[in-house]
Design an enzyme around this catalytic site. Sequence first.
Site, PDB file in Angstrom:
ATOM      1  N   SER A  52     -22.180 -30.139 -53.502  1.00  0.00           N
ATOM      2  CA  SER A  52     -20.898 -29.547 -52.636  1.00  0.00           C
ATOM      3  C   SER A  52     -19.585 -29.917 -53.473  1.00  0.00           C
ATOM      4  O   SER A  52     -18.476 -29.335 -52.734  1.00  0.00           O
ATOM      5  CB  SER A  52     -21.046 -30.165 -51.154  1.00  0.00           C
ATOM      6  OG  SER A  52     -20.989 -31.670 -51.382  1.00  0.00           O
ATOM      7  N   HIS A  53     -19.672 -30.739 -54.220  1.00  0.00           N
ATOM      8  CA  HIS A  53     -18.399 -31.128 -55.049  1.00  0.00           C
ATOM      9  C   HIS A  53     -18.529 -31.043 -56.577  1.00  0.00           C
ATOM     10  O   HIS A  53     -17.846 -31.803 -57.224  1.00  0.00           O
ATOM     11  CB  HIS A  53     -17.879 -32.528 -54.604  1.00  0.00           C
ATOM     12  CG  HIS A  53     -17.479 -32.369 -53.100  1.00  0.00           C
ATOM     13  ND1 HIS A  53     -18.295 -32.452 -52.180  1.00  0.00           N
ATOM     14  CD2 HIS A  53     -16.326 -32.260 -52.708  1.00  0.00           C
ATOM     15  CE1 HIS A  53     -17.792 -32.519 -50.916  1.00  0.00           C
ATOM     16  NE2 HIS A  53     -16.343 -32.195 -51.246  1.00  0.00           N
ATOM     17  N   GLY A 192     -17.901 -28.570 -47.383  1.00  0.00           N
ATOM     18  CA  GLY A 192     -18.390 -28.124 -48.606  1.00  0.00           C
ATOM     19  C   GLY A 192     -19.750 -27.499 -48.437  1.00  0.00           C
ATOM     20  O   GLY A 192     -20.161 -26.437 -48.736  1.00  0.00           O
ATOM     21  N   ASP A 193     -20.696 -28.245 -47.552  1.00  0.00           N
ATOM     22  CA  ASP A 193     -22.008 -27.992 -47.477  1.00  0.00           C
ATOM     23  C   ASP A 193     -21.930 -26.796 -46.224  1.00  0.00           C
ATOM     24  O   ASP A 193     -23.137 -26.235 -46.207  1.00  0.00           O
ATOM     25  CB  ASP A 193     -22.713 -29.200 -46.686  1.00  0.00           C
ATOM     26  CG  ASP A 193     -23.188 -30.032 -48.048  1.00  0.00           C
ATOM     27  OD1 ASP A 193     -23.489 -29.585 -49.072  1.00  0.00           O
ATOM     28  OD2 ASP A 193     -23.324 -31.379 -47.851  1.00  0.00           O
TER      29      ASP A 193
HETATM   30  N1  LIG Z   1     -12.711 -35.050 -50.977  1.00  0.00           N
HETATM   31  C1  LIG Z   1     -12.770 -34.973 -49.593  1.00  0.00           C
HETATM   32  O1  LIG Z   1     -11.692 -34.769 -48.856  1.00  0.00           O
HETATM   33  C2  LIG Z   1     -14.029 -34.908 -49.075  1.00  0.00           C
HETATM   34  C3  LIG Z   1     -15.219 -35.267 -49.948  1.00  0.00           C
HETATM   35  N2  LIG Z   1     -16.460 -35.187 -49.326  1.00  0.00           N
HETATM   36  C4  LIG Z   1     -17.711 -35.517 -50.215  1.00  0.00           C
HETATM   37  O2  LIG Z   1     -18.736 -34.446 -49.669  1.00  0.00           O
HETATM   38  C5  LIG Z   1     -19.961 -35.496 -50.465  1.00  0.00           C
HETATM   39  C6  LIG Z   1     -20.895 -35.236 -49.233  1.00  0.00           C
HETATM   40  O3  LIG Z   1     -21.056 -36.003 -48.215  1.00  0.00           O
HETATM   41  P1  LIG Z   1     -21.958 -36.004 -47.199  1.00  0.00           P
HETATM   42  O4  LIG Z   1     -22.730 -34.632 -46.844  1.00  0.00           O
HETATM   43  O5  LIG Z   1     -21.512 -36.774 -45.910  1.00  0.00           O
HETATM   44  O6  LIG Z   1     -23.246 -36.890 -47.751  1.00  0.00           O
HETATM   45  P2  LIG Z   1     -24.769 -36.964 -47.328  1.00  0.00           P
HETATM   46  O7  LIG Z   1     -24.695 -37.220 -46.065  1.00  0.00           O
HETATM   47  O8  LIG Z   1     -25.657 -36.032 -48.293  1.00  0.00           O
HETATM   48  O9  LIG Z   1     -25.192 -38.528 -48.130  1.00  0.00           O
HETATM   49  C7  LIG Z   1     -24.373 -39.569 -47.546  1.00  0.00           C
HETATM   50  C8  LIG Z   1     -24.837 -40.835 -48.278  1.00  0.00           C
HETATM   51  O10 LIG Z   1     -26.160 -41.265 -47.807  1.00  0.00           O
HETATM   52  C9  LIG Z   1     -27.087 -41.091 -48.874  1.00  0.00           C
HETATM   53  N3  LIG Z   1     -28.338 -40.725 -48.108  1.00  0.00           N
HETATM   54  C10 LIG Z   1     -28.536 -39.282 -47.704  1.00  0.00           C
HETATM   55  N4  LIG Z   1     -29.687 -39.316 -47.429  1.00  0.00           N
HETATM   56  C11 LIG Z   1     -30.596 -40.343 -47.372  1.00  0.00           C
HETATM   57  C12 LIG Z   1     -31.473 -40.943 -47.038  1.00  0.00           C
HETATM   58  N5  LIG Z   1     -32.463 -40.099 -46.311  1.00  0.00           N
HETATM   59  N6  LIG Z   1     -31.780 -42.257 -47.100  1.00  0.00           N
HETATM   60  C13 LIG Z   1     -30.666 -43.156 -47.786  1.00  0.00           C
HETATM   61  N7  LIG Z   1     -29.742 -42.482 -47.975  1.00  0.00           N
HETATM   62  C14 LIG Z   1     -29.380 -41.269 -47.844  1.00  0.00           C
HETATM   63  C15 LIG Z   1     -26.626 -40.433 -49.922  1.00  0.00           C
HETATM   64  O11 LIG Z   1     -26.977 -41.148 -51.212  1.00  0.00           O
HETATM   65  P3  LIG Z   1     -27.562 -39.722 -52.398  1.00  0.00           P
HETATM   66  O12 LIG Z   1     -26.242 -39.229 -52.870  1.00  0.00           O
HETATM   67  O13 LIG Z   1     -28.348 -40.566 -53.132  1.00  0.00           O
HETATM   68  O14 LIG Z   1     -28.229 -38.559 -51.566  1.00  0.00           O
HETATM   69  C16 LIG Z   1     -25.057 -40.804 -49.731  1.00  0.00           C
HETATM   70  O15 LIG Z   1     -24.831 -41.841 -50.293  1.00  0.00           O
HETATM   71  C17 LIG Z   1     -19.490 -36.901 -50.562  1.00  0.00           C
HETATM   72  O16 LIG Z   1     -19.602 -37.024 -51.929  1.00  0.00           O
HETATM   73  C18 LIG Z   1     -18.115 -36.801 -50.069  1.00  0.00           C
HETATM   74  O17 LIG Z   1     -17.351 -37.861 -50.805  1.00  0.00           O
HETATM   75  C19 LIG Z   1     -16.739 -35.035 -48.155  1.00  0.00           C
HETATM   76  C20 LIG Z   1     -15.533 -34.871 -47.185  1.00  0.00           C
HETATM   77  C21 LIG Z   1     -14.102 -34.623 -47.732  1.00  0.00           C
HETATM   78  O1  LIG Z   2     -16.576 -30.968 -48.202  1.00  0.00           O
HETATM   79  C1  LIG Z   2     -15.393 -31.314 -47.386  1.00  0.00           C
HETATM   80  O2  LIG Z   2     -15.226 -31.677 -46.476  1.00  0.00           O
HETATM   81  C2  LIG Z   2     -14.202 -31.447 -48.435  1.00  0.00           C
HETATM   82  N1  LIG Z   2     -14.125 -31.413 -49.871  1.00  0.00           N
HETATM   83  C3  LIG Z   2     -13.097 -31.403 -50.560  1.00  0.00           C
HETATM   84  C4  LIG Z   2     -11.755 -31.706 -49.675  1.00  0.00           C
HETATM   85  C5  LIG Z   2     -11.966 -30.695 -48.670  1.00  0.00           C
HETATM   86  C6  LIG Z   2     -12.926 -31.393 -47.726  1.00  0.00           C
END
Ligand SMILES: NC(=O)C1=CN([C@@H]2O[C@H](COP(=O)(O)OP(=O)(O)OC[C@H]3O[C@@H](n4cnc5c(N)ncnc54)[C@H](OP(=O)(O)O)[C@@H]3O)[C@@H](O)[C@H]2O)C=CC1
Ligand SMILES: O=C(O)C1=NCCCC1
Length: 342
Positions: A52-53, A192-193
């Site tokens: 997603s990033h 992103g997802d």
């Molecule tokens: N820049 C921005 O403004 C934003 C950026 N993001 C980014 O989006 C990305 C995705 O976020 P999100 O979808 O919430 O992440 P996920 O829900 O995919 O994962 C969240 C965390 O939980 C871990 N995890 C997932 N599944 C399991 C499991 N079954 N057992 C144990 N640990 C688990 C992941 O490890 P692993 O990675 O090893 O799977 C990760 O550390 C992040 O990198 C976040 O920083 C999100 C919102 C805004």
């Molecule tokens: O996946 C998200 O949520 C975001 N990623 C990058 C910045 C905007 C929000």
Amino acid sequence: MSQVHERALVRIGFAELVALLHRVFVLHGTSPQVAATLARNCAGAERDGAHSHGIFRIPGYVSTLASGWVNGKAEPVVTDVASGFVRVDAGNGFAQPALEAARPLLVEKARSAGIALLAIHNSHHFAALWPDVEPFAEEGLVALSVVNSMTCVVPHGADRPLFGTNPIAFAAPRADGAPIVFDLATSAIAHGDVQIAARKGERLPPGMGVDSLGQPTQDPKAILEGGALLPFGGHKGSALSMMVELLAAALTGGNFSFEFNWADHPGARTPWTGQLLIVIDPSKTAGQSFAERSQELVRQMHAAGLRRLPGDRRHRTRERSDAQGIEVDAEELARLRELAGE
Ligand SMILES: NC(=O)C1=CN([C@@H]2O[C@H](COP(=O)(O)OP(=O)(O)OC[C@H]3O[C@@H](n4cnc5c(N)ncnc54)[C@H](OP(=O)(O)O)[C@@H]3O)[C@@H](O)[C@H]2O)C=CC1
Ligand SMILES: O=C(O)C1=NCCCC1
């Protein structure tokens, strides 16, 4: 009969991908230094399977740079505020170069005072957050970071979106193995997802978002077109998201997720907000070796039956990518080459 469209996958080495992304960033208006930081960050996400990033974000970076919303050549200004406090004005540029500029002072302060805080404002964060914290843990420090994004999440109990997807990332060293790292959006799913699901024509699990009428929906397009996301875990995720707004924006001098308006910059995708990092030197605080203590916690979690720690999937993907090359969609790679003018 429906036809399954198989996408062709190809492999590319990390260094080759970084070089390609560097050319894309420079061609579309960043300085070579900013390009180097963003290219490494984005290629690192792709290498680790943080799709997603990863390269999925490149068209968004390019359209944002073209819109004039962000300064791709900004030079961050670092201020030594107090013994444990560093501030950076990112100059309406990207957050990662701002962090890089402040890093040496931040680490020096964390090592001398035991704890140091970095407040970045006037910044754009369009990436995963774990690359911002993991390197600190690789050098024995504990790091926590939060960043707010753009209004698309309805606070628990509210009627309309207000918060961003507001991730929290944490990294801690351990004695035997890669640092313990988690990085999670405080929304039920990252924006992103949702975009990726919409692109693939997939439905989402229940409980992720609502449509334009505020009704629960599993259709990603309905969420993206007038709908909104929900926080994870009801009032609990909502409280964490509120905390992120306070720490990443109010405390740094950055915008809340609802405070910027990019309507007059068509193509703009990067949230113009703030970011907070806290870095702790555990050798100053823990009686025993912190890394031994965190290793003991991991040992006990495994003994309790846990098979997957946060970060394990990413590190497994990284090992595979390092050994075999990063697996990417052939069409997406071809589009990147076009964006690089090739
Ligand atoms: N820049 C921005 O403004 C934003 C950026 N993001 C980014 O989006 C990305 C995705 O976020 P999100 O979808 O919430 O992440 P996920 O829900 O995919 O994962 C969240 C965390 O939980 C871990 N995890 C997932 N599944 C399991 C499991 N079954 N057992 C144990 N640990 C688990 C992941 O490890 P692993 O990675 O090893 O799977 C990760 O550390 C992040 O990198 C976040 O920083 C999100 C919102 C805004
Ligand atoms: O996946 C998200 O949520 C975001 N990623 C990058 C910045 C905007 C929000």
